[in-house]
Scaffold this active site. Structure first.
Site, mmCIF file in Angstrom:
data_model
loop_
_atom_site.group_PDB
_atom_site.id
_atom_site.type_symbol
_atom_site.label_atom_id
_atom_site.label_comp_id
_atom_site.label_asym_id
_atom_site.label_seq_id
_atom_site.Cartn_x
_atom_site.Cartn_y
_atom_site.Cartn_z
ATOM 1 N N LYS A 1 1.385 -1.531 -0.352
ATOM 2 C CA LYS A 1 -0.211 -0.117 0.188
ATOM 3 C C LYS A 1 0.897 1.187 0.171
ATOM 4 O O LYS A 1 1.863 1.415 0.934
ATOM 5 C CB LYS A 1 -0.806 -0.010 0.724
ATOM 6 C CG LYS A 1 -0.400 0.170 2.589
ATOM 7 C CD LYS A 1 -1.455 -0.398 3.815
ATOM 8 C CE LYS A 1 -0.007 -0.508 5.226
ATOM 9 N NZ LYS A 1 -0.641 -0.929 5.975
ATOM 10 N N ARG B 1 -10.174 0.118 15.115
ATOM 11 C CA ARG B 1 -10.211 0.782 14.241
ATOM 12 C C ARG B 1 -10.815 0.268 13.476
ATOM 13 O O ARG B 1 -11.874 0.490 12.570
ATOM 14 C CB ARG B 1 -8.976 0.642 12.958
ATOM 15 C CG ARG B 1 -8.476 1.987 12.304
ATOM 16 C CD ARG B 1 -6.982 1.718 11.637
ATOM 17 N NE ARG B 1 -7.068 0.634 11.288
ATOM 18 C CZ ARG B 1 -5.429 0.159 10.614
ATOM 19 N NH1 ARG B 1 -4.297 2.078 10.809
ATOM 20 N NH2 ARG B 1 -4.835 -0.641 10.290
ATOM 21 N N TYR C 1 16.415 31.050 7.030
ATOM 22 C CA TYR C 1 14.563 31.653 7.312
ATOM 23 C C TYR C 1 14.270 31.515 9.433
ATOM 24 O O TYR C 1 15.010 30.287 9.653
ATOM 25 C CB TYR C 1 13.046 30.393 6.957
ATOM 26 C CG TYR C 1 13.322 31.113 5.916
ATOM 27 C CD1 TYR C 1 12.623 32.170 5.152
ATOM 28 C CD2 TYR C 1 13.152 29.785 4.491
ATOM 29 C CE1 TYR C 1 12.362 31.931 4.081
ATOM 30 C CE2 TYR C 1 13.246 29.888 3.224
ATOM 31 C CZ TYR C 1 12.781 30.575 2.646
ATOM 32 O OH TYR C 1 12.467 30.806 1.394
ATOM 33 N N MET D 1 12.198 24.655 1.266
ATOM 34 C CA MET D 1 11.416 23.744 0.744
ATOM 35 C C MET D 1 12.196 23.037 -0.238
ATOM 36 O O MET D 1 11.660 22.059 -0.234
ATOM 37 C CB MET D 1 10.021 24.706 -0.256
ATOM 38 C CG MET D 1 9.751 24.250 -1.106
ATOM 39 S SD MET D 1 8.638 25.326 -2.041
ATOM 40 C CE MET D 1 7.377 26.085 -0.630
HETATM 41 C C1 PLP Z 1 0.324 -1.834 6.413
HETATM 42 C C2 PLP Z 1 -0.527 -3.102 7.477
HETATM 43 C C3 PLP Z 1 -0.174 -4.532 7.169
HETATM 44 C C4 PLP Z 1 2.050 -4.071 7.270
HETATM 45 O O1 PLP Z 1 2.430 -4.023 8.450
HETATM 46 P P1 PLP Z 1 3.938 -3.196 8.422
HETATM 47 O O2 PLP Z 1 3.980 -3.028 9.866
HETATM 48 O O3 PLP Z 1 4.364 -2.448 8.058
HETATM 49 O O4 PLP Z 1 4.181 -4.504 8.381
HETATM 50 C C5 PLP Z 1 -0.548 -5.677 7.809
HETATM 51 N N1 PLP Z 1 -1.478 -5.525 7.691
HETATM 52 C C6 PLP Z 1 -2.592 -4.404 7.432
HETATM 53 C C7 PLP Z 1 -3.936 -4.799 7.720
HETATM 54 C C8 PLP Z 1 -1.756 -3.384 7.482
HETATM 55 O O5 PLP Z 1 -2.621 -2.245 7.139
#
Ligand code: PLP
Length: 360
Positions: free
Chosen positions: A34, A130, A256, A304
């Protein structure tokens, strides 16, 4: 000014996957790619891993479609499932598996008639709070899923650990695992709870599928540790270069706001990296950058497009010399420590201005 470059070492990606394979001999591996593979490039990472990983996990339907449009044929799991009924024909056509985590999704699946059966993973909330169904309401919903004609049987079951970094980590994980084990007892289907932290710390959590993310990229899921502590290789070297070398007098401020004032005569280097590239704007003076084999501290505010570093009075660094922002010799976890921004976030928030290059 040239852009900074994130060099992705494909051999490190492969090596890390094989390390995971050694740890989880009996489980299948769903590589989590992802968020553009944590900033490493969704499609390229999928291509590197397609013969090594058993499946892929993504967050967005667009990511899954991108993979299917580029001949990735491994199972793909949409980690939060779908929201809208209109997404289902696309999901079916592209043979994407989905997590079911909200009652609305069940209602939709009960209502429509799909062309093909859909493979689902029922998500149980074991303590993350969650996504997922609370254990006490899950049994009834599980039965509804079994009765739903659109769904492939048996139903697969998934959960997620909430702790990567707190004292009490192990206790909380074991409570979650207990809760999960209670629910999956006597249920068919594939089961999965372990992300990287579970893979590394709790063998009994491995079950049918593990879901490594950060480990693939060679970084640590556990706070206070680095990827190399677990035998992993950092897969990304983020580098830029010096665009100016300046004489600097004691008492003069830099950048800055003039928040850093030198107490000695020195040489300042200007590195072509800034928050416009995704380098954190809150990186304090003292955060290291690696130049010609030395860790030199950044001084003053990150701007930046550039950042100042104190090269020291007798430095021999030249305009054009390489500056390593993080990588093998300067782990991203170290930058996380200085900035208070997790290395997950640092890797993921690089902007499109950073070129991604792939090397063996
Ligand atoms: C992001 C995610 C993972 C991977 O987690 P890591 O800590 O990067 O290994 C696994 N399962 C779900 C549902 C996730 O959202």
């Amino acid at each position: 000014m040239k852009s900074p470059v994130a060099v992705i070492h494909s051999n490190a990606i492969r090596y890390n996957l094989l390390q995971i394979r050694k740890i989880v001999v009996h489980s299948r591996i769903m590589a989590i790619i992802k968020a553009n593979a944590y900033g490493h490039g969704l499609l390229e990472i999928a291509k590197i891993l397609k013969d090594l990983a058993d499946g892929f996990g993504v967050a967005r339907i667009s990511e899954a479609i991108m993979l299917r449009n580029n001949d990735i044929t491994n199972p793909i799991l949409l980690l939060a499932g779908f929201v809208n009924i209109n997404e289902l024909p696309i999901i079916i056509k592209n043979e994407i598996d989905v997590v079911i985590q909200d009652i609305k999704q069940i209602e939709i699946l009960e209502k429509i008639k799909l062309q093909k059966l859909i493979k689902v993973w029922m998500k149980i909330d074991t303590g993350m709070h969650r996504l997922g169904f609370r254990p006490e309401e899950a049994e009834i919903l599980y039965k509804r899923l079994i009765e739903c004609k659109n769904i492939q049987k048996p139903i697969n079951i998934i959960s997620h650990f909430s702790m990567n970094d707190k004292p009490g980590l192990h206790d909380i994980a074991f409570q979650q695992l207990n809760c999960f084990n209670n629910f999956i007892k006597n249920k068919l289907g594939e089961k999965s709870i372990a992300s990287s932290i579970g893979i590394l710390l709790w063998q009994i959590s491995h079950l049918d599928w593990v879901r490594p993310g950060i480990m693939i990229y060679g970084a640590s899921p556990q706070e206070g540790k680095q990827g190399k502590d677990f035998g992993l290789l950092p897969a990304m070297t983020l580098k830029s270069y010096l665009i100016a070398i300046r004489k600097h007098k004691a008492g003069e401020p830099i950048g800055y706001g003039g928040i850093w004032i030198s107490d000695h005569d020195t040489t300042i280097g200007i590195v072509a990296i800034g928050y416009g590239d995704g380098y954190p704007s809150n990186a304090p003076s003292g955060t290291p950058i690696l130049i010609n084999g030395r860790k030199v501290p950044i001084v003053g505010k990150v701007s930046m497009d550039m950042t100042s570093v104190n090269l020291g009075i007798n430095s021999h660094d030249k305009v054009g010399d390489e500056a390593i922002i993080w990588g093998d010799l300067l782990p991203v976890e170290e930058i996380a420590k200085h900035t208070g921004i997790s290395h997950y976030e640092l890797l993921t928030k690089l902007t499109s201005r950073v070129l991604i290059k792939y090397q063996e």
